[in-house]
Design a protein around this motif. Structure first.
Motif, PDB file in Angstrom:
ATOM      1  N   THR A 242       0.866  -1.182   0.000  1.00 31.50           N
ATOM      2  CA  THR A 242       0.000   0.000   0.000  1.00 31.50           C
ATOM      3  C   THR A 242       0.900   1.229   0.000  1.00 31.50           C
ATOM      4  O   THR A 242       1.469   1.585   1.026  1.00 31.50           O
ATOM      5  CB  THR A 242      -0.908   0.031   1.246  1.00 31.50           C
ATOM      6  OG1 THR A 242      -1.695  -1.170   1.280  1.00 31.50           O
ATOM      7  CG2 THR A 242      -1.832   1.237   1.225  1.00 31.50           C
ATOM      8  N   TYR A 243       1.071   1.815  -1.168  1.00 31.76           N
ATOM      9  CA  TYR A 243       1.844   3.061  -1.249  1.00 31.76           C
ATOM     10  C   TYR A 243       0.919   4.213  -0.896  1.00 31.76           C
ATOM     11  O   TYR A 243      -0.190   4.295  -1.429  1.00 31.76           O
ATOM     12  CB  TYR A 243       2.448   3.227  -2.646  1.00 31.76           C
ATOM     13  CG  TYR A 243       3.589   2.262  -2.871  1.00 31.76           C
ATOM     14  CD1 TYR A 243       4.882   2.606  -2.503  1.00 31.76           C
ATOM     15  CD2 TYR A 243       3.357   0.998  -3.396  1.00 31.76           C
ATOM     16  CE1 TYR A 243       5.920   1.702  -2.665  1.00 31.76           C
ATOM     17  CE2 TYR A 243       4.392   0.086  -3.563  1.00 31.76           C
ATOM     18  CZ  TYR A 243       5.670   0.446  -3.196  1.00 31.76           C
ATOM     19  OH  TYR A 243       6.702  -0.438  -3.344  1.00 31.76           O
ATOM     20  N   PRO A 244       1.354   5.081  -0.001  1.00 27.55           N
ATOM     21  CA  PRO A 244       0.402   6.052   0.558  1.00 27.55           C
ATOM     22  C   PRO A 244       0.165   7.312  -0.275  1.00 27.55           C
ATOM     23  O   PRO A 244      -0.802   8.018  -0.018  1.00 27.55           O
ATOM     24  CB  PRO A 244       1.048   6.422   1.896  1.00 27.55           C
ATOM     25  CG  PRO A 244       2.515   6.232   1.680  1.00 27.55           C
ATOM     26  CD  PRO A 244       2.648   5.103   0.694  1.00 27.55           C
ATOM     27  N   THR A 245       1.043   7.589  -1.243  1.00 27.84           N
ATOM     28  CA  THR A 245       0.902   8.887  -1.929  1.00 27.84           C
ATOM     29  C   THR A 245       1.241   8.762  -3.413  1.00 27.84           C
ATOM     30  O   THR A 245       1.837   7.772  -3.850  1.00 27.84           O
ATOM     31  CB  THR A 245       1.885   9.938  -1.343  1.00 27.84           C
ATOM     32  OG1 THR A 245       3.183   9.345  -1.277  1.00 27.84           O
ATOM     33  CG2 THR A 245       1.477  10.396   0.039  1.00 27.84           C
ATOM     34  N   GLY A 246       0.859   9.790  -4.155  1.00 29.27           N
ATOM     35  CA  GLY A 246       1.293   9.965  -5.539  1.00 29.27           C
ATOM     36  C   GLY A 246       0.967   8.786  -6.451  1.00 29.27           C
ATOM     37  O   GLY A 246      -0.043   8.101  -6.285  1.00 29.27           O
ATOM     38  N   LYS A 247       1.840   8.595  -7.431  1.00 24.73           N
ATOM     39  CA  LYS A 247       1.625   7.524  -8.416  1.00 24.73           C
ATOM     40  C   LYS A 247       1.629   6.159  -7.750  1.00 24.73           C
ATOM     41  O   LYS A 247       0.971   5.221  -8.206  1.00 24.73           O
ATOM     42  CB  LYS A 247       2.725   7.585  -9.491  1.00 24.73           C
ATOM     43  CG  LYS A 247       2.665   8.842 -10.340  1.00 24.73           C
ATOM     44  CD  LYS A 247       1.809   8.613 -11.574  1.00 24.73           C
ATOM     45  CE  LYS A 247       1.293   9.893 -12.206  1.00 24.73           C
ATOM     46  NZ  LYS A 247       2.311  10.897 -12.524  1.00 24.73           N
ATOM     47  N   LEU A 249       0.320   5.378  -4.956  1.00 24.24           N
ATOM     48  CA  LEU A 249      -1.036   5.114  -4.461  1.00 24.24           C
ATOM     49  C   LEU A 249      -1.967   4.750  -5.620  1.00 24.24           C
ATOM     50  O   LEU A 249      -2.790   3.849  -5.511  1.00 24.24           O
ATOM     51  CB  LEU A 249      -1.566   6.331  -3.689  1.00 24.24           C
ATOM     52  CG  LEU A 249      -3.019   6.258  -3.211  1.00 24.24           C
ATOM     53  CD1 LEU A 249      -3.305   5.008  -2.408  1.00 24.24           C
ATOM     54  CD2 LEU A 249      -3.354   7.506  -2.377  1.00 24.24           C
ATOM     55  N   LYS A 250      -1.808   5.443  -6.714  1.00 25.23           N
ATOM     56  CA  LYS A 250      -2.631   5.105  -7.882  1.00 25.23           C
ATOM     57  C   LYS A 250      -2.354   3.666  -8.313  1.00 25.23           C
ATOM     58  O   LYS A 250      -3.275   2.909  -8.629  1.00 25.23           O
ATOM     59  CB  LYS A 250      -2.370   6.084  -9.031  1.00 25.23           C
ATOM     60  CG  LYS A 250      -3.204   5.749 -10.255  1.00 25.23           C
ATOM     61  CD  LYS A 250      -3.403   6.910 -11.187  1.00 25.23           C
ATOM     62  CE  LYS A 250      -4.214   6.512 -12.412  1.00 25.23           C
ATOM     63  NZ  LYS A 250      -5.620   6.236 -12.140  1.00 25.23           N
ATOM     64  N   PHE A 253      -4.071   1.284  -5.913  1.00 24.89           N
ATOM     65  CA  PHE A 253      -5.514   1.229  -6.194  1.00 24.89           C
ATOM     66  C   PHE A 253      -5.771   0.300  -7.389  1.00 24.89           C
ATOM     67  O   PHE A 253      -6.637  -0.577  -7.349  1.00 24.89           O
ATOM     68  CB  PHE A 253      -6.009   2.649  -6.489  1.00 24.89           C
ATOM     69  CG  PHE A 253      -7.484   2.759  -6.745  1.00 24.89           C
ATOM     70  CD1 PHE A 253      -8.385   2.762  -5.694  1.00 24.89           C
ATOM     71  CD2 PHE A 253      -7.977   2.876  -8.043  1.00 24.89           C
ATOM     72  CE1 PHE A 253      -9.757   2.876  -5.928  1.00 24.89           C
ATOM     73  CE2 PHE A 253      -9.343   2.991  -8.282  1.00 24.89           C
ATOM     74  CZ  PHE A 253     -10.236   2.994  -7.217  1.00 24.89           C
ATOM     75  N   THR A 254      -4.985   0.479  -8.434  1.00 26.29           N
ATOM     76  CA  THR A 254      -5.134  -0.344  -9.638  1.00 26.29           C
ATOM     77  C   THR A 254      -4.870  -1.814  -9.325  1.00 26.29           C
ATOM     78  O   THR A 254      -5.577  -2.701  -9.804  1.00 26.29           O
ATOM     79  CB  THR A 254      -4.165   0.160 -10.732  1.00 26.29           C
ATOM     80  OG1 THR A 254      -4.406   1.553 -10.924  1.00 26.29           O
ATOM     81  CG2 THR A 254      -4.385  -0.570 -12.040  1.00 26.29           C
ATOM     82  N   SER A 284       4.770   8.716   5.001  1.00 28.56           N
ATOM     83  CA  SER A 284       4.789   9.517   3.781  1.00 28.56           C
ATOM     84  C   SER A 284       5.346  10.907   3.984  1.00 28.56           C
ATOM     85  O   SER A 284       5.297  11.725   3.081  1.00 28.56           O
ATOM     86  CB  SER A 284       3.369   9.612   3.218  1.00 28.56           C
ATOM     87  OG  SER A 284       2.558  10.359   4.103  1.00 28.56           O
TER      88      SER A 284
END
Ligand code: SF4
Lengths: 470, 443
Positions: A242-247, A249-250, A253-254, A284
């Protein structure tokens, strides 16, 4: 689930219509299997009689949810995750609400550790007839020291009945934790590309569920899951990172979307529950704790909606936990449950002829909120649910579903006589329906008091305004 | 008060704030803080505007708003004693059960049934379009659910911040941002745009309600002119919700705003929607098609607007109704998701962008009550922080369900909602983060 019509399930049932399941016919029971409101174990002949054994096994296979259901912990508070059959809740319903695990570390002072565990265990938020709770404790081996970790795990399981997750990438540390918690069916976090052999071995040896972890690499994640499954490990949870920020995070989600879509569409090798880690918000670079809590709540919201089955969280601030538990309830509430309560006169407590008479709408949420506010504060009264097509007070006043005529009609249909059944000839309207006051007085021929804008304020309102001044 | 306040001291101060707040004591005026002494991307102007008296709150909210854009510092330093080294593998555990990883390839396919694009609807006319707006906002155009990998989203989510034509009762956390402009819709609108980064303004003509002030339509229209002059962003015009008066009020407002392509809010089945549609066509505006959590009613109204009133497709936006988190958001969420899925699969009566009255979140008691009315509940904490996150989570949920345009109130909610939706949209960059050591990090 591999079948979707009752007819297909019916083929595997005894077809005797004996009624032992509580349904009049096997066909009716088959419908319950298909909408997942009944289980094969509810049909005694099918379970008991040997001749049905083969059919039972086949039926269970056909009925198994697309996403594997995994249980963590033991006893009353066991946390079940996964078990879903659909991508959108309105297609059936989602099963097994997203489970919220809060972190502790093995480097915490003992008193602080115990206090935090208690806080997690005791958390409660009342919501229409039930309490929303937190689900478990994630123990982080920040020390990377087996002895320290074992001591922390021991303290935690002594302090709570909640399920635990043992968090370390070091197999020796995990083993030390397992030795202490082996009767508690903890979730092992995690096997990755470096340690998978050893962690996989631990999962087999101790028969516990295990997380496979590959950050932003779905091929590697699937490869780990497949390898474990072939080795006989059934209870697998996926951590795509789970990346918390920016690309990042996108991408996360994907990844969640892709994994769940593939799983529901039949790719069994990746059809497992998914773990989200909103607590990475704290990595982050957000220096202010309130902002970090907010961002963590935002991440938790995104992954409650899009396919996170279990979550690791950090902030215990009420402004973080409260929306989190409410959103999980929102997304996992069965959309097939009725929107409205019956439109009639309800008794709250033990009302008599001097008790206040209130009305609200028949929208289930509104009704139960008002009812619990009254009951929880010991107010005995009459509460009329007016049929507004299941729409709340503010919206139904705006939309014309709640009018003086509708209220009058509801009183008449309920058989409640304001002139005879009570002595005060007074009705209390919701504050949000204040504009109906004049019209109501004309139509009902009673005195109309305007109640508070929120039913949570009814206790204070009653103290001031009841009994009404003549 | 010391000139420079460290974060630790801030946090300590907050403990007191919580207690005060729980006891229902107002904290305005109790705390003074030298704002200029704070570094780290803190904007003293913003803080000042957010409410001088309540500088501590403002400080935190301003940080929050500031942070979502420019990352400051790095908080993930390892805790004392934590080891960042690669995990030591104990050889004793290595077992023959596992030999090699079985290679596997992850496959993913797009949803074939999503064949239909959502209508793009522009709001606001620039001089090129015959209006006086400085920019135009475009909503809609999706070919997949929001932020999904099946097809890129062509337009980002937009936020319109509310302005009312009279002083109204608002939750304390909201009110303290607007108190000094509440008597001037023009100033209020300006503040929303200049300080709070609103993409649009919604002017609610609530004083026109016969049970409020019964302001005549003609006079209300002057307020619309005032707002149009004060700001150059596109605007939405809302009535009072009175079904008899709204068509008159909106028609008059449409007239004075001719050529600006405003969003008229709203046409509904329980009022004279044809009058509103007619005004929109005559004076070059868009129509908000409002129904109450009922997909079939939404189809009916859209059909009537298109077939009976001849409103072109690129002038219709839907408001299928927003219910707050904990108060029916499950219905609102699923209603929007179903509408959007049906549209993507070709239901031409639903292929329109959607708008949410996200401010409804402030109706939830969790947003504004000092403490829980139920004794059994765990501590609700300070309400100053509950309200904005309630609005954020309500809006964010609907953004994921398919909503395009958000009508909001709290500046922090606006900042955070924009940040997360634009992150998922793909336009926010951030420092890459190494997750490998999260277990030992000093979170
Ligand atoms: S118990 Fe089994 S056999 Fe009897 S009616 Fe129910 S489904 Fe049929």
């Amino acid at each position: 689930m591999k079948i979707n019509s009752p007819l297909e399930a019916y083929k595997y049932l005894p077809q005797t219509n004996c009624g032992e399941c509580g349904e009049p016919t096997c066909m009716a029971f088959a419908s319950k299997l298909i909408d997942r409101s009944g289980k094969t174990t509810d049909c005694p002949p099918l379970i008991k009689e040997k001749k049905f054994a083969k059919k039972l096994a086949e039926l269970d296979k056909l009925l198994a949810p697309e996403i594997r259901e995994v249980a963590i912990g033991v006893g009353d508070r066991v946390a079940k995750i996964g078990g879903d059959d659909v991508l959108y809740r309105h297609k059936l319903t989602f099963f097994n609400k997203t489970k919220m695990f809060f972190d502790v570390t093995d480097t915490m002072e003992e008193a602080a550790l115990v206090e935090r565990v208690k806080k997690i265990t005791d958390y409660k938020k009342f919501y229409v007839g039930r309490n929303l709770l937190l689900d478990g404790v994630a123990i982080r081996a920040a020390s990377n020291d087996p002895a320290k970790f074992a001591a922390a795990v021991k303290k935690v399981i002594e302090s709570t009945e909640l399920p635990v997750i043992l968090c370390s990438f070091n197999p020796a540390v995990l083993k030390a934790g397992l030795e202490v918690a082996k009767d508690k069916n903890p979730l092992l976090y995690a096997a990755n590309k470096d340690n998978w052999k050893e962690v996989g071995e631990l999962a087999l040896e101790y028969k516990v569920p295990v997380v496979v972890s590959a950050f932003n690499d779905l091929d590697a994640l699937k490869s780990l899951a497949k390898t474990f499954a072939e080795a006989g490990i059934k209870d697998i949870v996926l951590d795509p990172g789970t990346y918390p920020t920016g690309k990042g995070l996108k991408d996360t989600f994907t990844n969640f979307l892709k994994i769940r879509r593939a799983g529901i569409m039949g790719d069994t090798e990746i059809a497992y529950p998914i773990m989200a880690m909103p607590l990475t918000a704290w990595m982050s670079g957000i220096s202010d704790p309130i902002s970090a809590s907010y961002w963590e709540t935002v991440l938790a919201s995104v992954f409650t909606i899009r396919y996170g089955d279990i979550m690791l969280l950090h902030s215990m601030d009420p402004y973080a936990t409260m929306p989190e538990v409410h959103l999980a309830e929102t997304i996992y509430t069965d959309p097939r449950s009725p929107v409205a309560v019956d439109s009639k006169m309800y008794k709250v407590g033990t009302p008599d002829e001097n008790s206040p008479v209130l009305f609200t709408t028949n929208f289930a949420l509104t009704y139960y909120t008002v009812e619990s506010d009254l009951a929880s504060n010991g107010i005995n009264c009459w509460l009329l649910a007016v049929n507004t097509d299941g729409i709340g007070v503010e919206a139904s006043v705006a939309g014309g579903q709640l009018t003086a005529d509708k209220v009058k009609d509801a009183f008449e249909k309920s058989g409640f006589d304001l002139k005879k059944d009570v002595t005060h000839n007074t009705v209390i309207t919701p504050g949000l329906a204040a504009r109906l006051q004049g019209d109501l007085e004309d139509k009902l021929g009673t005195k109309v008091l305007v109640g508070p804008m929120d039913s949570g304020r009814l206790p204070g309102f009653m103290e001031k305004n009841w009994p009404p001044k003549q | 008060m010391a000139k420079k306040v460290k974060l630790s001291e801030m946090t300590d101060m907050f403990k007191d704030v919580e207690i005060l707040s729980l006891e229902g004591v107002t904290i305005e005026g109790d705390i003074e803080l030298d704002l200029s002494g704070l570094g780290g991307g803190f904007d003293p102007m913003l803080a000042a505007i957010l409410g001088q008296e309540n500088a501590v709150l403002a400080q935190h909210f301003a940080r929050l708003a500031g942070i979502f854009g420019v990352p400051v510092g790095f908080g993930g330093a390892p805790a004392a004693g934590a080891s960042a080294a690669a995990p030591a593998v104990s050889p004793a555990l290595a077992a023959p059960k596992f030999k090699d990883l079985i290679p596997s390839k992850f496959d993913f396919s797009n949803i074939e049934e999503w064949t239909t694009q959502i209508q793009e609807v522009p709001i606001g006319n620039t001089s090129a379009d015959g209006g006086s707006r400085g920019k135009r906002v475009v909503v809609g155009g999706e070919k997949a659910l929001p932020f999904f990998p099946d097809a890129p989203m062509p337009n980002r989510n937009q936020v319109t911040i509310d302005v009312f034509d009279m002083r109204i009762g608002l939750a304390k956390a909201v009110k303290e941002n607007y108190d000094e402009v509440m008597d001037s819709p023009g100033e209020w609108a300006k503040k929303n745009v200049e300080k709070f980064n609103a993409d649009m303004i919604t002017i609610h003509l609530i004083s026109t309600d016969p049970l409020v002030k019964d302001t005549p339509a003609k006079e209300a229209a002057k307020t619309v002119e005032e707002v149009l002059q004060a700001v150059d962003v596109p605007i939405a015009i809302g009535g009072s919700g009175n079904p008899q008066k709204d068509p008159l009020v909106l028609a008059k407002a449409a007239e004075v705003a001719e050529g600006e392509r405003c969003l008229l809010a709203s046409a509904s089945l329980n009022l004279d929607y044809a009058a509103i549609a007619e005004a929109a066509l005559k004076y070059d505006h868009d129509v908000l098609s409002w129904t109450q959590l009922d997909m079939n009613a939404q189809k009916e109204l859209n059909r009537k607007l298109m077939k009976q009133c001849n409103v072109p497709r690129d002038r219709i936006i839907m408001d299928p109704t927003t219910a707050a988190l904990g108060y029916g958001l499950d219905y609102a969420y699923t209603n929007m998701e179903r509408i959007r899925l049906a549209a993507l699969m070709g239901d031409e009566e639903l292929t329109f962008p959607m708008s949410s009255g996200t401010t409804n979140a402030w109706g939830a008691r969790e947003s504004w009550m000092v403490s829980s009315p139920l004794k059994e509940d765990s501590d609700w904490g300070p309400r100053e922080y509950r309200g904005p996150i309630w609005e954020i989570v309500t809006g964010l949920s609907l953004a994921i369900a398919g909503n395009d345009l958000f009508m909001m109130m709290h500046p922090t909610s606006v900042a955070v909602l924009k940040h997360i939706t634009q992150t998922l949209f793909g336009t926010i960059e951030a420092e890459p983060i190494d997750l490998a050591n999260w277990i030992g990090s000093g979170v």
